[in-house]
Design a protein around this motif. Structure first.
Motif, short mmCIF file in Angstrom:
data_model
loop_
_atom_site.label_atom_id
_atom_site.label_comp_id
_atom_site.label_asym_id
_atom_site.label_seq_id
_atom_site.Cartn_x
_atom_site.Cartn_y
_atom_site.Cartn_z
N ASP A 139 4.80 74.93 55.97
CA ASP A 139 5.60 73.69 56.64
C ASP A 139 6.74 73.50 55.48
OD1 ASP A 139 4.03 73.19 58.87
OD2 ASP A 139 2.65 71.78 57.85
N ARG A 140 6.88 74.08 54.45
CA ARG A 140 8.00 73.93 53.62
C ARG A 140 8.98 74.80 53.99
NH1 ARG A 140 3.83 74.79 48.45
NH2 ARG A 140 2.37 73.06 49.13
N PRO A 141 10.28 74.43 53.66
CA PRO A 141 11.29 75.33 53.70
C PRO A 141 11.29 76.30 52.63
CG PRO A 141 12.14 73.53 52.52
CD PRO A 141 10.76 73.19 53.08
N LYS A 142 12.13 77.68 53.00
CA LYS A 142 12.29 78.78 51.97
C LYS A 142 13.25 78.08 50.76
CE LYS A 142 11.16 82.36 55.02
NZ LYS A 142 11.22 83.77 55.37
N MET A 143 13.28 78.51 49.83
CA MET A 143 14.12 78.03 48.84
C MET A 143 15.63 78.39 48.92
SD MET A 143 13.54 76.59 46.00
CE MET A 143 15.02 75.66 45.30
N ILE A 144 16.00 79.38 49.59
CA ILE A 144 17.40 79.66 50.01
C ILE A 144 17.74 78.74 50.91
CG2 ILE A 144 17.01 81.19 51.91
CD1 ILE A 144 19.62 82.70 50.98
N GLU A 145 17.16 77.96 51.97
CA GLU A 145 17.45 76.86 52.82
C GLU A 145 17.46 75.58 52.13
OE1 GLU A 145 13.75 77.11 55.27
OE2 GLU A 145 14.67 78.83 56.51
N VAL A 146 16.54 75.34 51.09
CA VAL A 146 16.94 74.36 50.17
C VAL A 146 18.20 74.39 49.45
CG1 VAL A 146 16.00 73.06 48.28
CG2 VAL A 146 14.46 73.95 50.04
N ALA A 147 18.80 75.30 48.93
CA ALA A 147 19.92 75.47 48.29
C ALA A 147 21.06 75.33 49.23
CB ALA A 147 20.04 76.93 47.57
N LYS A 148 20.89 75.67 50.27
CA LYS A 148 22.23 75.60 51.34
C LYS A 148 22.23 74.07 51.80
CE LYS A 148 22.13 80.33 53.27
NZ LYS A 148 21.69 81.01 54.56
N GLU A 149 20.94 73.62 52.03
CA GLU A 149 20.81 72.06 52.38
C GLU A 149 21.44 71.15 51.10
OE1 GLU A 149 18.06 68.58 54.19
OE2 GLU A 149 17.39 70.66 54.17
N ILE A 150 21.23 71.40 50.02
CA ILE A 150 21.68 70.49 48.96
C ILE A 150 23.15 70.82 48.79
CG2 ILE A 150 21.78 70.31 46.32
CD1 ILE A 150 18.72 71.14 46.48
N LYS A 151 23.67 72.06 48.98
CA LYS A 151 24.99 72.31 49.12
C LYS A 151 25.85 71.37 50.19
CE LYS A 151 28.49 76.06 49.00
NZ LYS A 151 28.74 77.39 48.77
N LEU A 152 25.09 71.41 51.18
CA LEU A 152 25.61 70.59 52.40
C LEU A 152 25.86 69.04 52.12
CD1 LEU A 152 24.43 72.32 55.57
CD2 LEU A 152 26.72 72.16 54.94
N ILE A 153 24.74 68.69 51.54
CA ILE A 153 24.43 67.24 51.04
C ILE A 153 25.80 66.99 49.99
CG2 ILE A 153 23.18 65.48 49.58
CD1 ILE A 153 20.74 67.14 50.98
N GLU A 154 25.81 67.82 49.01
CA GLU A 154 26.98 67.63 47.92
C GLU A 154 28.49 67.51 48.77
OE1 GLU A 154 27.64 69.28 43.66
OE2 GLU A 154 27.82 70.79 45.08
N LYS A 155 28.42 68.53 49.66
CA LYS A 155 29.90 68.49 50.50
C LYS A 155 30.00 67.11 51.06
CE LYS A 155 30.81 73.43 50.91
NZ LYS A 155 31.01 74.21 51.89
N SER A 156 29.14 66.72 51.92
CA SER A 156 29.23 65.43 52.53
C SER A 156 29.44 64.26 51.60
CB SER A 156 27.86 65.07 53.21
OG SER A 156 27.02 65.00 52.63
N LEU A 157 28.99 64.16 50.51
CA LEU A 157 29.12 63.31 49.36
C LEU A 157 30.68 63.35 49.03
CD1 LEU A 157 27.72 60.82 47.64
CD2 LEU A 157 27.30 62.47 45.93
N ASP A 158 31.19 64.55 48.67
CA ASP A 158 32.42 64.69 48.39
C ASP A 158 33.56 64.10 49.32
OD1 ASP A 158 31.59 65.84 45.82
OD2 ASP A 158 32.11 67.89 46.67
N VAL A 159 33.10 64.40 50.50
CA VAL A 159 34.08 63.90 51.57
C VAL A 159 34.08 62.53 51.66
CG1 VAL A 159 34.45 63.97 54.35
CG2 VAL A 159 34.22 66.17 52.85
N ALA A 160 33.02 61.91 51.55
CA ALA A 160 32.77 60.39 51.86
C ALA A 160 33.13 59.59 50.76
CB ALA A 160 31.08 60.09 52.07
#
Length: 175
Positions: A139-160
């Motif tokens: 039920d856990r994500p793969k590490m590459i998926e986690v890294a991609k999600e954090i990058k998206l979170i960081e981008k959304s924070l930058d934009v906001a």
């Protein structure tokens, strides 16, 4: 991290800014993802209390999901500023995972949200960290998926976090 496993600046009362904590987790996620692309070496697992995947204790098997669990705990520590294991109610030990999961389920998040956008990114990050700590490794994500999600979170924070200025009734974007 401080000596108790929390994340604070020199002033123990104040945490590092959310954007800095997010950048730290992004860099760690990228490093772990890189290591997962390399060959595995069999060795004895070492770790710190509270960070080791409970399924490892029952099976003795290490996988990429073992690292995902530990990364999830690290993420919760960085998000909350609390150590992985701490003195909870009535003097009993409590884990950051159980503590954060219960608060999330009750809707009683302790986070002091600085602004609406930072709060949204923290909440998304919390949900990602909790998924990393799921009991069943499947039920856990793969590490590459986690890294991609954090990058998206960081981008959304930058934009906001970009400032808008009101000029004559119009909001003007300031880069």
């Amino acid at each position: 991290m401080d000596e108790q496993g929390g994340v604070c600046s020199d002033n123990r009362q104040q945490q590092l800014p959310w954007s800095v904590r997010l950048k730290i987790t992004k860099e760690v996620a990228n490093a772990v993802t890189y290591l997962h692309s390399k060959s595995w070496i069999e060795d004895k697992v070492m770790g710190t209390a509270g960070f080791i995947d409970p399924s490892y204790f029952s099976t003795g098997i290490v996988s990429g999901y073992t690292d995902v669990f530990s990364f999830g705990i690290l993420s919760l520590v960085i998000l909350s500023g609390r150590p992985a294991v701490f003195a909870g109610s009535f003097g009993f030990s409590d884990s950051i995972h159980d503590y954060m999961r219960v608060l999330h389920e009750k809707g009683e998040l302790f986070l002091e949200l600085g602004d609406e956008f930072g709060g949204k990114s923290m909440y998304t990050f919390l949900e990602m960290a909790l998924r990393c700590c799921e009991k069943r490794k499947e039920d856990r994500p793969k590490m590459i998926e986690v890294a991609k999600e954090i990058k998206l979170i960081e981008k959304s924070l930058d934009v906001a976090s970009r400032k808008y200025k009101d000029k004559g009734g119009k909001k003007v974007y300031l880069a």
